[in-house]
Design a protein around this motif. Structure first.
Motif, PDB file in Angstrom:
ATOM      1  N   SER A  43       0.828  -1.213   0.000  1.00 20.25           N
ATOM      2  CA  SER A  43       0.000   0.000   0.000  1.00 20.25           C
ATOM      3  C   SER A  43       0.860   1.259   0.000  1.00 20.25           C
ATOM      4  O   SER A  43       0.958   1.948   1.013  1.00 20.25           O
ATOM      5  CB  SER A  43      -0.936   0.004   1.218  1.00 20.25           C
ATOM      6  N   ARG A  45       2.010   5.114  -0.584  1.00 22.43           N
ATOM      7  CA  ARG A  45       1.234   6.342  -0.390  1.00 22.43           C
ATOM      8  C   ARG A  45       1.833   7.478  -1.184  1.00 22.43           C
ATOM      9  O   ARG A  45       3.030   7.503  -1.476  1.00 22.43           O
ATOM     10  CB  ARG A  45       1.158   6.702   1.097  1.00 22.43           C
ATOM     11  N   ARG A  66      -6.930   5.832  -3.096  1.00 23.29           N
ATOM     12  CA  ARG A  66      -5.479   5.742  -2.971  1.00 23.29           C
ATOM     13  C   ARG A  66      -5.070   6.263  -1.601  1.00 23.29           C
ATOM     14  O   ARG A  66      -5.814   6.994  -0.955  1.00 23.29           O
ATOM     15  CB  ARG A  66      -4.770   6.578  -4.053  1.00 23.29           C
ATOM     16  N   ASN A  67      -3.862   5.894  -1.160  1.00 23.20           N
ATOM     17  CA  ASN A  67      -3.312   6.457   0.071  1.00 23.20           C
ATOM     18  C   ASN A  67      -2.651   7.790  -0.272  1.00 23.20           C
ATOM     19  O   ASN A  67      -1.540   7.820  -0.813  1.00 23.20           O
ATOM     20  CB  ASN A  67      -2.286   5.502   0.695  1.00 23.20           C
ATOM     21  N   ILE A  68      -3.342   8.880   0.025  1.00 22.72           N
ATOM     22  CA  ILE A  68      -2.872  10.212  -0.368  1.00 22.72           C
ATOM     23  C   ILE A  68      -2.827  11.123   0.858  1.00 22.72           C
ATOM     24  O   ILE A  68      -3.774  11.152   1.656  1.00 22.72           O
ATOM     25  CB  ILE A  68      -3.787  10.845  -1.434  1.00 22.72           C
ATOM     26  N   GLU A  69      -1.727  11.858   1.004  1.00 19.17           N
ATOM     27  CA  GLU A  69      -1.593  12.815   2.092  1.00 19.17           C
ATOM     28  C   GLU A  69      -1.205  14.176   1.504  1.00 19.17           C
ATOM     29  O   GLU A  69      -0.304  14.262   0.665  1.00 19.17           O
ATOM     30  CB  GLU A  69      -0.539  12.357   3.099  1.00 19.17           C
ATOM     31  N   ALA A  88      -5.640  13.470   4.771  1.00 17.71           N
ATOM     32  CA  ALA A  88      -5.086  12.139   4.525  1.00 17.71           C
ATOM     33  C   ALA A  88      -6.225  11.177   4.214  1.00 17.71           C
ATOM     34  O   ALA A  88      -7.252  11.179   4.890  1.00 17.71           O
ATOM     35  CB  ALA A  88      -4.295  11.648   5.739  1.00 17.71           C
ATOM     36  N   THR A  89      -6.046  10.390   3.169  1.00 18.49           N
ATOM     37  CA  THR A  89      -7.038   9.374   2.815  1.00 18.49           C
ATOM     38  C   THR A  89      -6.358   8.015   2.765  1.00 18.49           C
ATOM     39  O   THR A  89      -5.169   7.913   2.452  1.00 18.49           O
ATOM     40  CB  THR A  89      -7.679   9.662   1.448  1.00 18.49           C
ATOM     41  N   THR A  90      -7.112   6.977   3.058  1.00 16.76           N
ATOM     42  CA  THR A  90      -6.597   5.608   3.056  1.00 16.76           C
ATOM     43  C   THR A  90      -7.399   4.776   2.073  1.00 16.76           C
ATOM     44  O   THR A  90      -8.635   4.788   2.100  1.00 16.76           O
ATOM     45  CB  THR A  90      -6.709   4.978   4.454  1.00 16.76           C
ATOM     46  N   GLN A 145       0.340   9.031  12.747  1.00 14.21           N
ATOM     47  CA  GLN A 145      -0.431   7.976  12.101  1.00 14.21           C
ATOM     48  C   GLN A 145       0.106   6.621  12.531  1.00 14.21           C
ATOM     49  O   GLN A 145       1.309   6.463  12.724  1.00 14.21           O
ATOM     50  CB  GLN A 145      -0.334   8.094  10.576  1.00 14.21           C
ATOM     51  N   LYS A 147       0.240   2.469  11.646  1.00 13.03           N
ATOM     52  CA  LYS A 147       0.020   1.496  10.586  1.00 13.03           C
ATOM     53  C   LYS A 147       0.514   0.129  11.039  1.00 13.03           C
ATOM     54  O   LYS A 147       1.664  -0.019  11.448  1.00 13.03           O
ATOM     55  CB  LYS A 147       0.744   1.912   9.300  1.00 13.03           C
TER      56      LYS A 147
END
Length: 229
Positions: A43, A45, A66-69, A88-90, A145, A147
């Motif tokens: 995954s 980012r 998408r994993n976007i920050e 931030a999106t996961t 964050q 993980k």
């Protein structure tokens, strides 16, 4: 608006996903097996850094799986630069049901327990201690964050500042921090210099937490690692 920055970043992210095998091989050749095994390629980012983002930008990335920050940078006197996490999106993972053949092949393959397996095996005391560590790290800042990877749990800002392993057999928790061990008075059974010792996660200072007293002492080093990350 920074739509072009985001679109260009997505292009390279998709390109990386399409060529993941090449990146894995390149990493293996350059850095060796131990480091390559510690990288989670499942995954990746995308970090977008710009002077500002609009509400449209923030809404747009929420619609992309998408994993976007998004980070906004600010300049200060004295040459200081601050990066502020704006959004931030996961990505949502889609699980595909395995065929009977896949399950048979997996059953014949030697497997190793993951950090999630060890957490499931931990007794109440060890579980509570882990929850206390987790709560402390998350409370350090809004940019923290967490993980869960295969063999450890990473806590990060822009990069990891702590990697945590749970060991039910010894009723202990190992924390690896981005603190220079040569600046620390090492205490046997509590702190250890692992700069040249292979281990999961990142960080050269190992802290072994066996009890609540160790946890309280560890907080100083955890904060220090957070501050410099």
């Amino acid at each position: 608006m920074n739509e072009n920055v985001i679109n260009q970043g997505l292009y390279y992210l998709d390109w990386l996903l399409d060529h993941k095998a090449e990146f894995e091989l390149m990493t293996l050749r350059k850095f060796g097996q131990s480091i390559a095994d510690n990288i989670d390629w499942s995954s990746p980012r995308l970090l977008c850094i710009a002077g500002n983002f609009t509400k449209y930008d923030e809404h747009a990335v929420q619609q992309i799986n998408r994993n976007i920050e998004l980070y906004q940078y600010k300049h200060y006197l004295g040459g200081f630069l601050m990066l502020d996490l704006v959004n931030a999106t996961t990505a949502q993972t889609v699980y595909i049901e395995e065929s009977p053949i896949d399950r048979t092949q997996k059953s014949n393959t030697k497997t190793f327990k993951t950090v999630s397996d060890y957490l499931d095996q931990a007794n109440e005391q060890l579980t509570d201690r882990f929850e206390n560590i987790k709560s402390f790290m998350i409370a350090l800042g809004d940019d923290v964050q967490m993980k869960t990877l295969k063999y450890y749990i990473a806590f990060k800002r822009i990069k990891n500042f702590a990697c945590v392993e749970v060991h039910p057999q010894s009723n202990s928790i190992l924390v690896y921090l981005k603190v220079d061990p040569t600046t620390v008075t090492l205490e046997q059974g509590f702190t250890r210099n692992v700069t040249n010792i292979g281990h999961y996660g990142t960080g050269d200072l190992e802290i072994r937490i066996n009890n609540d007293e160790d946890l309280e002492k560890a907080k100083y080093f955890i904060e220090k690692s957070y501050d410099i990350s």
